[in-house]
Design an enzyme around this catalytic site. Structure first.
Site, PDB file in Angstrom:
ATOM      1  N   SER A 254      38.407 -29.180 -36.837  1.00 39.05           N
ATOM      2  CA  SER A 254      39.493 -28.207 -37.007  1.00 39.05           C
ATOM      3  C   SER A 254      39.102 -26.884 -36.360  1.00 39.05           C
ATOM      4  O   SER A 254      38.174 -26.841 -35.543  1.00 39.05           O
ATOM      5  CB  SER A 254      39.794 -28.030 -38.501  1.00 39.05           C
ATOM      6  OG  SER A 254      40.990 -27.299 -38.668  1.00 39.05           O
ATOM      7  N   ASN A 255      39.794 -25.823 -36.682  1.00 39.77           N
ATOM      8  CA  ASN A 255      39.464 -24.499 -36.146  1.00 39.77           C
ATOM      9  C   ASN A 255      39.727 -23.445 -37.211  1.00 39.77           C
ATOM     10  O   ASN A 255      40.177 -23.765 -38.313  1.00 39.77           O
ATOM     11  CB  ASN A 255      40.262 -24.226 -34.861  1.00 39.77           C
ATOM     12  CG  ASN A 255      41.750 -24.324 -35.110  1.00 39.77           C
ATOM     13  OD1 ASN A 255      42.311 -23.557 -35.880  1.00 39.77           O
ATOM     14  ND2 ASN A 255      42.398 -25.313 -34.485  1.00 39.77           N
ATOM     15  N   TYR A 256      39.474 -22.177 -36.876  1.00 38.82           N
ATOM     16  CA  TYR A 256      39.509 -21.118 -37.877  1.00 38.82           C
ATOM     17  C   TYR A 256      40.890 -20.500 -38.104  1.00 38.82           C
ATOM     18  O   TYR A 256      41.009 -19.488 -38.778  1.00 38.82           O
ATOM     19  CB  TYR A 256      38.544 -19.995 -37.488  1.00 38.82           C
ATOM     20  CG  TYR A 256      37.089 -20.372 -37.603  1.00 38.82           C
ATOM     21  CD1 TYR A 256      36.529 -20.604 -38.856  1.00 38.82           C
ATOM     22  CD2 TYR A 256      36.288 -20.497 -36.483  1.00 38.82           C
ATOM     23  CE1 TYR A 256      35.191 -20.946 -38.974  1.00 38.82           C
ATOM     24  CE2 TYR A 256      34.957 -20.841 -36.587  1.00 38.82           C
ATOM     25  CZ  TYR A 256      34.405 -21.066 -37.844  1.00 38.82           C
ATOM     26  OH  TYR A 256      33.092 -21.398 -37.961  1.00 38.82           O
ATOM     27  N   SER A 257      41.932 -21.075 -37.528  1.00 39.46           N
ATOM     28  CA  SER A 257      43.253 -20.442 -37.671  1.00 39.46           C
ATOM     29  C   SER A 257      43.633 -20.282 -39.147  1.00 39.46           C
ATOM     30  O   SER A 257      43.488 -21.215 -39.939  1.00 39.46           O
ATOM     31  CB  SER A 257      44.303 -21.309 -36.959  1.00 39.46           C
ATOM     32  OG  SER A 257      45.585 -20.871 -37.326  1.00 39.46           O
TER      33      SER A 257
ATOM     34  N   ALA B 173      47.481 -23.400 -33.988  1.00 39.08           N
ATOM     35  CA  ALA B 173      46.292 -23.659 -33.164  1.00 39.08           C
ATOM     36  C   ALA B 173      46.052 -25.163 -33.242  1.00 39.08           C
ATOM     37  O   ALA B 173      45.309 -25.647 -34.097  1.00 39.08           O
ATOM     38  CB  ALA B 173      45.108 -22.873 -33.701  1.00 39.08           C
TER      39      ALA B 173
END
Ligand code: CTP
Length: 408
Positions: free
Chosen positions: A216-219, A283
């Site tokens: 995943s990502n930090y959005s 994102a």
């Protein structure tokens, strides 16, 4: 002017409360009727007699002693006031009052009437406190909760503070508060978004590695949620398709929760045909593990390789298959100097507008409350916006989209 408007003025206990008799005077001069709701601590800073005299009404503080004010129906006065008010101004708002409002506590007249105010009536909050307190995660979290509920937050001004230090934290001058209130009470010019249908994607996606792990990502989803909230306030029917985030659904928005990019596409697709506008603020992970493992991947002594395959591009899927008249807007998060990449995305994904933002890990990008956007239009127009709260940046983005909708 505020002629004929009924205003609840909540005052909490900070030094800026000394400015409130002047605020009441200006409200009255503009034609408003003002009911002051002061916390007990507020009355340490400003006299009840002064406020009662300038407002021409008894000051209300405690729930149980709110009779004796000549009110016919003292026990239900909070309900009557919630109906009576055209707007609720809370100035100054201390960190403590912010926390109590965000939590929904109702142990004095100010917090109680905050809950009885009729839906849709504007609430204007003017925080005032020491700059470090204002920046603290707790205060910022409470501000986000209240903003997500539709309260308008006036940013404190910079200047000398009661501590002797200089910084952000001063209550805006009464004149500015009244100007803001007038804007909120003015019937809004009809937005071209009114009655239009739109899709907003927000937040990160999670791409499963196995049943307990994902990429995943930090959005945080804040930008997409701010866009959805702003568009709904302008009368749009908003379908907000979001990855996993920790945010409240803005009023009037239909929210659909998903995890992966594939799910996001499938959740948004049914709205493609009938929407006027698609804003891709999510994102979305560009890749996913080719074959997620059932159960849990067990370790062994060997290195591990995971094969990733491309995810569908949700925004491009919409943009390249849309009907005439439908608008497509995307984001391009780049590191400094990446405006050419943003321009490339505008062209390749066939967008009408792209919001380019620079990732610097501090003021712009993921998990922060501010953003500096540069808007690139298909027509070659470039608008560079300053660093703004994500709520304000969302408003500016929608302002830029409105004329494009009007042209269709
Ligand atoms: N987007 C999308 N579906 C994807 C990938 C991106 O809808 N699978 C949307 C995003 O919501 C955003 C824009 O496309 O509006 C971002 O484009 P993208 O090219 O993916 O940007 P980056 O992820 O920053 O790409 P790159 O890593 O190539 O810079």
């Amino acid at each position: 002017m505020l002629t004929g408007k009924n205003i609840l003025l909540g005052i909490s206990g900070g030094i800026a409360a000394y400015k409130t008799p002047h605020l009441v005077r200006l409200l009255k001069k503009s034609g408003a009727d003002v009911q002051v709701l002061a916390t007990e601590s507020a009355l340490q800073f400003v006299s009840e007699l002064t406020l009662a005299t300038v407002s021409g009404r008894p000051v209300l503080t405690d729930i149980f002693t709110a009779d004796g004010n000549g009110h016919d129906n003292a026990r239900t006065m909070h309900i009557t006031l919630g109906e009576w008010a055209d707007a609720f101004v809370i100035a100054p708002t201390t960190a403590n009052t912010l926390a109590r409002l965000a939590a929904g506590l109702c142990d004095d007249m100010l917090s109680l009437c905050f809950l009885t105010l009729r839906p849709g009536k504007p609430v204007l909050i003017a925080p005032a406190m020491d700059g470090h307190m204002y920046d603290s995660p707790s205060v910022q979290r409470n501000l986000s909760v209240l903003a997500a509920q539709g309260c308008r937050i006036m940013e404190p001004e910079s200047g000398s503070l009661a501590s002797g230090q200089c910084g952000l934290g001063r209550m805006p001058e009464p004149e500015s508060i009244i100007e803001k209130l007038m804007q909120l009470l003015e019937p809004p010019a009809e937005s071209p978004l009114k009655g239009r249908t739109m899709i907003v994607t927000a937040g990160p996606t999670r791409e499963k590695l196995d049943d307990v792990r994902f990429l995943s990502n930090y959005s945080s989803g804040k930008m997409g949620f701010a866009i959805a909230a702003d568009a709904a306030r302008r009368g749009a029917n908003v379908h907000l398709v979001t990855g996993p985030v920790n945010l409240q659904t803005p009023p009037g928005v239909e929210r659909i929760d998903v995890e992966s990019a594939a799910e996001m596409l499938e959740a948004a697709r049914p709205f493609f045909d009938n929407c006027d506008l698609f804003i891709g603020a999510a994102a979305v992970a560009d890749y996913r593990p080719e074959t997620p493992v059932e159960g849990k991947i067990k370790k062994n002594d060997a290195e591990m390789e995971i094969r990733l395959v491309r995810n569908p591009d949700i925004l491009a899927t919409f943009a390249t298959s849309r009907k005439l008249g439908q608008l497509a807007v995307g984001f391009a998060l780049e590191t400094a100097g990446g405006i050419d990449y943003a321009r490339k995305k505008l062209v390749e994904k066939q967008l009408d507008l792209v919001a380019f933002n620079v990732y610097d890990g501090r003021t712009s990008g993921f998990e922060v409350d501010t953003n500096a956007l540069t808007l690139l239009g298909r027509d070659g127009n470039i608008t560079e916006l300053p660093l703004l709260s994500k709520e304000k940046a969302a408003g500016k983005l929608i302002d830029a989209i409105e004329p494009l909708l009007q042209r269709r």
